[in-house]
Design an enzyme around this catalytic site. Sequence first.
Site, PDB file in Angstrom:
ATOM      1  N   GLU A 743       0.843  -1.207   0.000  1.00 34.92           N
ATOM      2  CA  GLU A 743       0.000   0.000   0.000  1.00 34.92           C
ATOM      3  C   GLU A 743       0.874   1.252   0.000  1.00 34.92           C
ATOM      4  O   GLU A 743       0.649   2.164  -0.778  1.00 34.92           O
ATOM      5  CB  GLU A 743      -0.927  -0.016   1.223  1.00 34.92           C
ATOM      6  CG  GLU A 743      -1.860   1.182   1.261  1.00 34.92           C
ATOM      7  CD  GLU A 743      -2.863   1.124   2.395  1.00 34.92           C
ATOM      8  OE1 GLU A 743      -3.078   0.045   2.967  1.00 34.92           O
ATOM      9  OE2 GLU A 743      -3.443   2.186   2.717  1.00 34.92           O
ATOM     10  N   ARG A 821      -7.207   2.595  14.447  1.00 35.57           N
ATOM     11  CA  ARG A 821      -8.147   1.491  14.214  1.00 35.57           C
ATOM     12  C   ARG A 821      -8.065   0.479  15.361  1.00 35.57           C
ATOM     13  O   ARG A 821      -9.075  -0.070  15.791  1.00 35.57           O
ATOM     14  CB  ARG A 821      -7.889   0.806  12.865  1.00 35.57           C
ATOM     15  CG  ARG A 821      -8.944  -0.236  12.531  1.00 35.57           C
ATOM     16  CD  ARG A 821      -8.790  -0.780  11.126  1.00 35.57           C
ATOM     17  NE  ARG A 821      -9.448   0.038  10.121  1.00 35.57           N
ATOM     18  CZ  ARG A 821     -10.714  -0.103   9.731  1.00 35.57           C
ATOM     19  NH1 ARG A 821     -11.478  -1.027  10.268  1.00 35.57           N
ATOM     20  NH2 ARG A 821     -11.229   0.678   8.803  1.00 35.57           N
ATOM     21  N   GLU A1209     -10.754  -8.118   5.246  1.00 34.56           N
ATOM     22  CA  GLU A1209     -10.072  -8.135   6.539  1.00 34.56           C
ATOM     23  C   GLU A1209     -10.856  -8.791   7.684  1.00 34.56           C
ATOM     24  O   GLU A1209     -10.258  -9.406   8.565  1.00 34.56           O
ATOM     25  CB  GLU A1209      -9.735  -6.697   6.936  1.00 34.56           C
ATOM     26  CG  GLU A1209      -8.707  -6.059   6.026  1.00 34.56           C
ATOM     27  CD  GLU A1209      -8.642  -4.561   6.194  1.00 34.56           C
ATOM     28  OE1 GLU A1209      -9.610  -3.880   5.814  1.00 34.56           O
ATOM     29  OE2 GLU A1209      -7.633  -4.077   6.712  1.00 34.56           O
TER      30      GLU A1209
END
Length: 1273
Positions: A743, A821, A1209
């Site tokens: 990413e 997160r 995920e």
Amino acid sequence: MHVITVEGVGNCRRGLHPIQESLARSHGSQCGFCTPGFIMSIYALLRSSQEPPTLEQIEESLAGNLCRCTGYRPIVDAFRVFAKTNDSLYVNGALEGHSGQFICPSTGKPCSCGLKPGNEDEKLKTDRCSVDDYSPVSYSDTDGTIFTNKELIFPPELLLRKLTYLCLTGLNGLKWYRPLKLQHVLDLKARYPDAKLVVGNTEVGIEMRLKRMEYRALIYIAHIPELNQLSLNDEGMEIGAAVKLSELMKVLQTVSDKRPPYETSSCRALIEQIKWFAGTQIRNAASIGGNICTASPISDLNPLWMAAGAKFRIVDGKGNIRTCPAEKFFLGYRKVDMASSEILHSVFLPWNKQYEFVKEFKQAHRRDDDIAIVNAGMRVLLEQRDTKWVVSDASIVYGGVAPVPLFAYKTKLFLIGNTWSKELMQDALEVLQEDIVLKENAPGGMVEFRKSLTLSFFFKFFLWVCHHVDGQTSCPSGIPSSHLSAIQPFHRTSVTGSQDFDITKHGTAVGSPEVHLSSKLQVSGEAEYTDDTPVPPNSLYAALVLSKKPHARILSIDDSGAKSSPGFAGIFFAKDIPGNNNIGPVIADEELFASEFVTCVGQVIGVVVADTHENAKNAARRVHIEYDELPAILSMKDAIHCNSFHPNTEKCLRKGDVDLCFQSDQCDKIMEGEVQVGGQEHFYLEPNSSLVWTVDNGNEVHMVSSTQAPQKHQKYVSHVLGLPMSKVVCKTKRIGGGFGGKETRSAFLAASAAIASYLLNRPVKLTLDRDIDMMITGQRHSFLGKYKVGFTNNGKVLALDLEIYNNGGNSLDLSLAILERAMFHSDNVYEIPNVRINGRVCYTNFPSNTAFRGFGGPQGMLITENWVQRIAMELKKSPEEIREINFQREGSVLHYGQKIEHFTLDRIWNELKTSCDLYNARKEVDQFNSNNRWKKRGIALIPTKFGISFTTKFMNQAGALVQVYTDGTVLVTHGGVEMGQGLHTKVAQIAASSFNIPLSSVFISETSTDKVPNATPTAASASSDMYGAAVLDACEQIKVRMKPIASTRNYSSFAELANACYMERIDLSAHGFFITPDIGFDWKTGEGIPFRYFTYGAAFAEVEIDTLTGDFHTTKADVTLDLGFSLNPAIDVGQIEGAFIQGLGWAALEELKWGDPAHRWIPAGFLYTCGPGNYKIPSVNDVPLKFNISLLKGAPNAKAIHSSKAVGEPPFFLASAVLFAIKDAIVSARAEVGCSDWFPLDNPATPERIRMACTDEFTKAFVDSDFRPKLSI
Ligand SMILES: Cc1cc2nc3c(=O)[nH]c(=O)nc-3n(C[C@H](O)[C@H](O)[C@H](O)COP(=O)(O)OP(=O)(O)OC[C@H]3O[C@@H](n4cnc5c(N)ncnc54)[C@H](O)[C@@H]3O)c2cc1C
Ligand code: FES
């Protein structure tokens, strides 16, 4: 030699081979990078088998192949069919069983997956396949022939060909000889005393490729008759040094079947040891001589040769043969009793005497295809005197505890003359500790574990011998029958499983379990990845100059060595960068090339280009850098101690009043603790790769890159070159896995290659070797959680105070978003009235850590489940009870203000609890545990809730370009990258349904920054939601434009309509766009709606552990996930299985070992586990024996496209059920020695952690019951 490649086996033009077709149809190829390897393994097995192989043989032949995407189950299923005697697979019409029922082409079993489309209400309970257009497995689309017509044969002319003496010259003057006579070998050895002999090249190949050892001459000895002999006489068996392991195994098996059993105890021990020696590919090539002469301290066979009393025959330059007992052969680390003019001729293995017993032992990280941590060969010769058995000879030899296989002489002397009894065993354990001396920081680490294993193995040997002496019918007196569990051999049954889902179709394609659109190209090896892109003429290859210090000032750089090395073309450092050297995906806190300081090992200092990949690497190695070393921070604990944090990363979330709650008398108990969460390497099968070239003499720069974020590559390259983004293009067709690792941490690689390409005006390719990729591109963050939790006596949690840290490494990258997160997910699925979570990102001198499937969510939830499990132990209740009592519900307000809507966890939980029969599973496990002292089983049921959306609001946007052509076909381009997750397939299904055309009419070629600009990285599981919606938007725009024409008359086809629109000058191309609505979070207030919705799931796992060695296997895993109305249930099942197995790696297998305070035997800041040799991802034999997946039925999701839910995920964390099941089993083991207190079990729960937590008399010799093995965090 006749080489058949995967393209030769079958290809899309000539027709696929049945193996290829079966794998494609069974959804056994996701990113496709591993796929050719699997095809070739099974092809080799089928071609070399006289009759159809058994299922065990099939699974065994796959054990040397790795896949990071699929979770293996569909691969095994695809090949399962070849285990049957079923010729009909190769011809038309194999679809009906005896009773007329449908036979699944994947499993070869009757199943319902072949029901015709459109039948009933289109709901199928299916075993996987989409078979609505089933055609014969071996049918060629091109010419209609069947495959058997074209099966390749071994060329007859090669069969007739006679072998000749060969001498070839390779790079740098390397000579490769193929002599055919022993004397020729000896002559060559006299000419080149340092020459390496080669049979399988499995050791020499590694030395030359990875350890960069250079040899002048290699002598291939596989064809020397004397070295291939296998002969038997009355004394024993002579085995030539060049005999391959697979061949030896077969012969040993035959011998064991034919001779009296007592004579072949050594043979059986060798067979058992070879079973766990590497994988089939290595065993087929590797020789016993290669293994012996490598003299590895962890060779699996050398301890056995020594214990079995084998003798090595050694031949000198004149052809004289001398004999050396195996026991005396190994002199020091990789040093043997052999002169440079001598070679190993053969091994003599004596038959065993009556009452002589030989046994092998091995414990590795992973059972399959792994080198030993400790292994052993043990032999004892007993003599019956009166009623007693007296030891008349013995040899106890260990590998993995010294620089050479260690012969425990003191123990041998102690045993001889004594009675084989429990008392002897106990005293021998004491003597063994004198024989085996391992210093605290011994290379390889795990000292306490290794020492414990030596005792455990001996104990097992003792029991095993007792059992055999007693005629295998009873236990020796004084030993309870439950102790037999120590010697029950592990036998793995084949993987079985079910995939249970509803199909809810929407239009022509949405909802259908279509196969991955590239699967046919992938199974035939025709699919192109970045490194396959043909390089333009004049191309160069790049290698990076990397830091060797974790923290230092660069004093000087001497690149003269590089400049004079062969093929050199250019070298560039920070001073050469035409644009800006400061980079970073969120803040620019990194340098592309370190200018003054280096802050981790592996940091890029410069780039070298040369005419070949090898020459570039050679040149890079010749750059000499002088450093002034500075103190380095090499763990999170050090970082916290030194207040070393990334700036502005302090975050807090609050709900209620934690302090007040703790102070009040509401909480019956308050507990504090610390959870360490280990990191994980992405281990995508395709390493990072970029090919960059200039256009118009450097006015434009184009590249092909393996990345999840082409836009980031475009941006980085434009930034470092000082070019506008409009002049830089990045294209990505597909990538061989990303999982978050590509990413952000791929862009600096493209930028490095671009510097060289731009400055030299030549195309440059940079493809990282596996070890470099693992060393420098960052991993899943390790985390540290310090919790204080208050709860009532019935288990209701009232307050949570959590400090949470992640190891960011030397730059911020995405670490803050990952920490956030983790903080959002720190409640998992539990309603906690009072919460305070403080988080910080630690700055350490390691390569920057980065995104990895779950993006911090799993780490946050793992910390939660740790304290939940602890509460259960504290209150002596089951963890499931504590979970249930604390579940959130519809309308719950989370600790960041978001309200729970459309809560489905309660349904999932109850359905799973019923389907796994939790109550009886617990009863059976308890029963098993009370009957078995040294094997324990455990179970766990774990829930999850995963928030869908990027938590950074602006990233929730997506663009797409849809083009309709006059033949009615549609080309879709969108901002997302296909990395095996089936994104392009799902998006194409959406376009097909929108236009009401077949899926085959839609094509997605690649992702390109010049077609769809400013795309968000393909991440956060949300790409199907977002790009699907953007594509739908574009399709709808085109449909609106087509409508006036369409309404004029009935067109017979979409092509006719498209052509009519074209004639009417209608624009048949549209840009679609989507933003995720109604989300946003304000960190200042700590309130908002960070997630559009949640994906819920739960998993049940059952495991069995060997408490003496830490070996474990997962007997069962059941996973249920709510995916709304799945866009493609087959792909979604694949995502769940793949995520679960990847999660299992994180939970129980994959351990990163860094040169840090916990591992002083590794150079500071270096990654020790930087390749498949010592970093073990799950293999096919780690898949749960029963692996059932179900999708929640009848639960449409109003918040995403076509009522679906995101999948990538959310299932990952569910594999923690395996970790907690292991812990549950350990609880039973500890109870046997009266330990009922809570204990920590860090992930990964490797054999070391499992064994050391199962405290007993063997571990107590070295450590206390609260011993916690070291972990790099
Ligand atoms: C993926 C992988 C997994 C592995 N797993 C295991 C494992 O589980 N257990 C284990 O023990 N090993 C393992 N190994 C190590 C290796 O495969 C074995 O040691 C193997 O038996 C070496 O045999 P070879 O024929 O390939 O040796 P080669 O590489 O061909 O030669 C190895 C060395 O032996 C010398 N040599 C070979 N024959 C003679 C001879 N006749 N006389 C004198 N010297 C000779 C050569 O000069 C050379 O130095 C593994 C290796 C790999 C790559
Ligand atoms: S499909 Fe196996 S690694 Fe991707």
